[in-house]
Design a protein around this motif. Structure first.
Motif, mmCIF file in Angstrom:
data_model
loop_
_atom_site.group_PDB
_atom_site.id
_atom_site.type_symbol
_atom_site.label_atom_id
_atom_site.label_comp_id
_atom_site.label_asym_id
_atom_site.label_seq_id
_atom_site.Cartn_x
_atom_site.Cartn_y
_atom_site.Cartn_z
ATOM 1 N N LEU A 430 0.805 -1.225 0.000
ATOM 2 C CA LEU A 430 0.000 0.000 0.000
ATOM 3 C C LEU A 430 0.838 1.275 0.000
ATOM 4 O O LEU A 430 0.297 2.374 -0.063
ATOM 5 C CB LEU A 430 -0.954 0.007 1.203
ATOM 6 N N GLY A 431 2.156 1.122 0.099
ATOM 7 C CA GLY A 431 3.025 2.284 0.044
ATOM 8 C C GLY A 431 2.824 3.236 1.209
ATOM 9 O O GLY A 431 2.797 4.462 1.030
ATOM 10 N N CYS A 432 2.689 2.687 2.398
ATOM 11 C CA CYS A 432 2.449 3.513 3.586
ATOM 12 C C CYS A 432 3.525 3.222 4.636
ATOM 13 O O CYS A 432 4.434 2.432 4.401
ATOM 14 C CB CYS A 432 1.067 3.206 4.173
ATOM 15 N N SER A 433 3.399 3.871 5.793
ATOM 16 C CA SER A 433 4.302 3.630 6.908
ATOM 17 C C SER A 433 3.519 2.960 8.038
ATOM 18 O O SER A 433 2.337 2.644 7.889
ATOM 19 C CB SER A 433 4.900 4.955 7.401
ATOM 20 N N THR A 434 4.179 2.798 9.170
ATOM 21 C CA THR A 434 3.489 2.195 10.324
ATOM 22 C C THR A 434 2.485 3.161 10.950
ATOM 23 O O THR A 434 1.861 2.821 11.957
ATOM 24 C CB THR A 434 4.509 1.776 11.404
ATOM 25 N N ALA A 435 2.290 4.319 10.356
ATOM 26 C CA ALA A 435 1.334 5.303 10.886
ATOM 27 C C ALA A 435 -0.090 4.768 10.896
ATOM 28 O O ALA A 435 -0.956 5.305 11.594
ATOM 29 C CB ALA A 435 1.399 6.588 10.065
ATOM 30 N N TYR A 436 -0.352 3.688 10.129
ATOM 31 C CA TYR A 436 -1.710 3.135 10.094
ATOM 32 C C TYR A 436 -2.063 2.356 11.364
ATOM 33 O O TYR A 436 -3.251 2.171 11.675
ATOM 34 C CB TYR A 436 -1.885 2.208 8.884
ATOM 35 N N ILE A 437 -1.052 1.891 12.104
ATOM 36 C CA ILE A 437 -1.298 0.985 13.235
ATOM 37 C C ILE A 437 -2.276 1.564 14.262
ATOM 38 O O ILE A 437 -3.208 0.866 14.689
ATOM 39 C CB ILE A 437 0.037 0.566 13.884
ATOM 40 N N PRO A 438 -2.132 2.830 14.688
ATOM 41 C CA PRO A 438 -3.096 3.366 15.664
ATOM 42 C C PRO A 438 -4.531 3.420 15.146
ATOM 43 O O PRO A 438 -5.472 3.526 15.939
ATOM 44 C CB PRO A 438 -2.564 4.781 15.937
ATOM 45 N N TYR A 439 -4.703 3.353 13.803
ATOM 46 C CA TYR A 439 -6.044 3.406 13.222
ATOM 47 C C TYR A 439 -6.651 2.019 12.991
ATOM 48 O O TYR A 439 -7.802 1.926 12.548
ATOM 49 C CB TYR A 439 -6.010 4.157 11.882
ATOM 50 N N ALA A 440 -5.910 0.976 13.262
ATOM 51 C CA ALA A 440 -6.440 -0.390 13.075
ATOM 52 C C ALA A 440 -7.314 -0.749 14.278
ATOM 53 O O ALA A 440 -7.037 -1.681 15.030
ATOM 54 C CB ALA A 440 -5.282 -1.381 12.902
ATOM 55 N N TRP A 441 -8.392 0.001 14.452
ATOM 56 C CA TRP A 441 -9.191 -0.046 15.667
ATOM 57 C C TRP A 441 -9.802 -1.408 15.961
ATOM 58 O O TRP A 441 -9.858 -1.848 17.110
ATOM 59 C CB TRP A 441 -10.289 1.028 15.597
ATOM 60 N N PHE A 442 -10.265 -2.087 14.943
ATOM 61 C CA PHE A 442 -10.895 -3.395 15.150
ATOM 62 C C PHE A 442 -9.970 -4.345 15.894
ATOM 63 O O PHE A 442 -10.396 -5.075 16.796
ATOM 64 C CB PHE A 442 -11.284 -4.001 13.797
ATOM 65 N N ILE A 443 -8.700 -4.318 15.550
ATOM 66 C CA ILE A 443 -7.732 -5.231 16.146
ATOM 67 C C ILE A 443 -7.564 -4.970 17.639
ATOM 68 O O ILE A 443 -7.358 -5.908 18.420
ATOM 69 C CB ILE A 443 -6.387 -5.111 15.400
ATOM 70 N N PHE A 444 -7.688 -3.712 18.041
ATOM 71 C CA PHE A 444 -7.551 -3.370 19.460
ATOM 72 C C PHE A 444 -8.855 -3.587 20.241
ATOM 73 O O PHE A 444 -8.831 -3.761 21.459
ATOM 74 C CB PHE A 444 -7.105 -1.910 19.605
ATOM 75 N N ILE A 445 -9.975 -3.568 19.530
ATOM 76 C CA ILE A 445 -11.274 -3.687 20.198
ATOM 77 C C ILE A 445 -11.630 -5.131 20.522
ATOM 78 O O ILE A 445 -12.236 -5.420 21.562
ATOM 79 C CB ILE A 445 -12.382 -3.054 19.318
ATOM 80 N N VAL A 446 -11.251 -6.066 19.664
ATOM 81 C CA VAL A 446 -11.617 -7.477 19.872
ATOM 82 C C VAL A 446 -11.186 -8.011 21.240
ATOM 83 O O VAL A 446 -11.990 -8.634 21.941
ATOM 84 C CB VAL A 446 -11.049 -8.364 18.740
ATOM 85 N N PRO A 447 -9.926 -7.791 21.679
ATOM 86 C CA PRO A 447 -9.545 -8.296 23.010
ATOM 87 C C PRO A 447 -10.384 -7.719 24.144
ATOM 88 O O PRO A 447 -10.557 -8.372 25.181
ATOM 89 C CB PRO A 447 -8.069 -7.870 23.134
ATOM 90 N N VAL A 448 -10.912 -6.521 23.950
ATOM 91 C CA VAL A 448 -11.792 -5.929 24.969
ATOM 92 C C VAL A 448 -13.037 -6.789 25.129
ATOM 93 O O VAL A 448 -13.473 -7.088 26.253
ATOM 94 C CB VAL A 448 -12.188 -4.488 24.583
ATOM 95 N N PHE A 449 -13.592 -7.219 24.014
ATOM 96 C CA PHE A 449 -14.776 -8.089 24.087
ATOM 97 C C PHE A 449 -14.408 -9.495 24.554
ATOM 98 O O PHE A 449 -15.241 -10.198 25.135
ATOM 99 C CB PHE A 449 -15.487 -8.121 22.734
ATOM 100 N N SER A 450 -13.169 -9.900 24.316
ATOM 101 C CA SER A 450 -12.703 -11.178 24.878
ATOM 102 C C SER A 450 -12.789 -11.133 26.397
ATOM 103 O O SER A 450 -13.251 -12.081 27.045
ATOM 104 C CB SER A 450 -11.252 -11.454 24.461
ATOM 105 N N MET A 451 -12.355 -10.024 26.954
ATOM 106 C CA MET A 451 -12.382 -9.871 28.401
ATOM 107 C C MET A 451 -13.810 -9.700 28.925
ATOM 108 O O MET A 451 -14.153 -10.210 29.991
ATOM 109 C CB MET A 451 -11.521 -8.669 28.813
ATOM 110 N N ILE A 452 -14.645 -8.985 28.183
ATOM 111 C CA ILE A 452 -16.041 -8.821 28.595
ATOM 112 C C ILE A 452 -16.730 -10.181 28.673
ATOM 113 O O ILE A 452 -17.476 -10.468 29.628
ATOM 114 C CB ILE A 452 -16.792 -7.887 27.616
ATOM 115 N N CYS A 453 -16.483 -11.030 27.680
ATOM 116 C CA CYS A 453 -17.070 -12.381 27.695
ATOM 117 C C CYS A 453 -16.552 -13.176 28.888
ATOM 118 O O CYS A 453 -17.311 -13.887 29.558
ATOM 119 C CB CYS A 453 -16.740 -13.114 26.394
ATOM 120 N N ALA A 454 -15.255 -13.061 29.154
ATOM 121 C CA ALA A 454 -14.667 -13.805 30.273
ATOM 122 C C ALA A 454 -15.244 -13.334 31.601
ATOM 123 O O ALA A 454 -15.524 -14.148 32.501
ATOM 124 C CB ALA A 454 -13.151 -13.634 30.266
#
Length: 470
Positions: A430-454
């Protein structure tokens, strides 16, 4: 000087040694990358530290070599697929497939929905193909190209693309990681996918809302029509734009739907795409093969268009391939040292007192392995399953919860490891830098629901598959 004795008695790593070794390896990676060192060489420095660790423990070198060779053999199919993806992108550029996707996309996509649409379309593409890499190289590439005509930050769009691509990969019955997680956990495939719905679907809804709000905020509801027209005119001037040129991209989806072996399927896609390029664009065979290897290159005279088109080729994947190989070596050496086992048994497992802590520790351990092995999804899933399998059994928790947690962390964390293979792939394609990582919100949100289920017991079952209450 006394010669080093290769036959000294093997030592078992102590808890302190394992913790220090782990911290030193991570520190070396982070410090070197932050200093601006090449990612591959930073990972290679991690290999050196890992080798020193095995030597301090007197691990037989032939054992380390066997693990390296075994890991390399296991990674070979992935190496070949990455090579063919590079070829495919170069051919699709020269053949007009990506330019056609961009051309028609700019006509129908509004900036108000561009970001959430990138998330949804990449998720669907990945769901049908079973590959996040393929989704990024096809639909993701087109969406990023369209984004260049708007005021929306490209890292935000890339974050949406990556989130969607890994969402579909995680939930697809065709995905290698989905099958791996269910297989090593001894959970039927569709039981595993059903279990993942409890954490994945709510996270997807939240991420979609966030991407929609962000897209509206940054776009201001407008598109640079002059720039859009300039890009479309440039594309139509240098390429034959034909709706039929979308067929090679559809072929990639059909290959996965009909479950063709990955290597055979990608090879077929390369051949068909090459034929389309020669027929529709009149590219001669020799030039096309050069594009497949070196990447497509064109000078349109329009500065905003050239960077969109000049990409692909085997050479564009060279850094990824080398990093992948070096990361595989680092993972194999670390596994040989045994420090991860010690970290799990003597540190993490001692904190487990209930279901909530067990899920949390499983997530953390999977992240640790992934970051240590440069985004090695396969290694993190297998190692974590083997480490925690008996604990889930002892606490009367269904294997479906374990298999789900492996994917919530092991699969999803790959594209957020700054020095990881998946991250380098995304940046290269995609010709980008690692600047996209903070915007990959779905990836950070899933573990939150993992903990909510637990915590709540929702989506948690015992070994008899009966729902577990709070």
């Amino acid at each position: 000087m006394k010669e080093f004795d290769m036959n000294q008695e093997r030592k078992e790593p102590t808890t302190l040694f394992a913790i220090v070794s782990f911290l030193v390896i991570i520190a070396v990676l982070i410090i070197m990358i932050n200093m601006g060192c090449n990612t591959t060489l930073s990972v290679f420095a991690g290999v050196i530290v890992s080798v020193i660790t095995t030597r301090l423990l007197n691990i037989p070198w032939n054992e380390v070599e066997r693990n390296i060779i075994k890991t390399a053999a296991e990674c070979m199919p992935t190496f070949l697929i990455v090579i063919m993806v590079g070829m495919l992108v170069g051919i699709w550029m020269a053949g007009g497939t990506v330019p056609t996707l961009m051309y028609y996309g700019m006509q129908v996509v509004s900036p108000k929905i561009l970001v959430p649409l990138a998330f949804v379309l990449c998720a669907l593409t990945s769901e049908f193909t079973g590959t996040s890499f393929g989704s990024v190289a096809t639909m993701g590439l087109a969406m990023v190209g369209i984004a260049s005509t708007t005021s929306i930050p490209v890292p935000l769009v890339v974050g949406a693309v990556v989130s969607g691509a890994w969402l579909g990969d995680k939930m697809s019955p065709l995905s290698d990681t989905t099958n791996l997680a269910s297989g090593v956990s001894k959970v039927p495939l569709y039981d595993h996918i059903h279990s993942m719905q409890y954490t994945t679907l709510p996270a997807a809804v939240v991420a979609l809302v966030l991407f929609t709000i962000a897209g509206l905020y940054y776009s201001g509801g407008s598109m640079d029509l002059a720039q859009q027209k300039l890009i479309m005119d440039t594309l139509s001037k240098h390429f034959t734009i034909n709706i039929l040129l979308i067929l090679p991209a559809i072929l990639v989806i059909l290959i996965s739907v009909f479950k063709l072996p990955s290597l055979l399927g990608m090879g077929l896609a390369v051949v068909v795409s090459a034929i389309f390029a020669m027929v529709f664009q009149g590219v001669n065979f020799v030039d096309l093969m050069n594009y497949a290897f070196n990447g497509f290159s064109i000078e349109t005279g329009v500065s905003i268009v050239d960077p969109m088109l000049n990409r692909g080729g085997v050479l564009s994947m060279s850094e990824l391939l080398v990093t992948f190989m070096v990361a595989s070596v680092m993972g194999a050496v670390i596994m040989s040292s045994g420090i991860l086992d010690v970290l799990a048994k003597n540190v993490l497992l001692k904190f487990i007192k209930n279901r909530t802590v067990l899920v949390f520790v499983t997530l953390v351990y999977c992240y640790i392995v992934n970051f240590l092995t440069a985004g090695g999804q396969t290694v993190s899933i297998i190692v974590t399953e083997q480490t925690f399998e008996s604990t889930y059994e002892d606490m009367n928790i269904s294997r479906k919860v374990l298999s789900r947690t492996l994917e919530d962390s092991g699969t999803l964390s790959a594209p957020i490891v700054p020095w990881g293979v998946a991250t380098i792939y995304v940046m290269g394609v995609l010709g980008c830098s690692t600047a996209y990582i903070p915007y990959a919100w779905f990836i950070f949100i899933v573990p939150v629901f993992s903990m909510i289920c637990a915590i709540t017991g929702i989506g948690v079952w015992d070994k008899e598959e009966k729902p577990v209450r709070k």
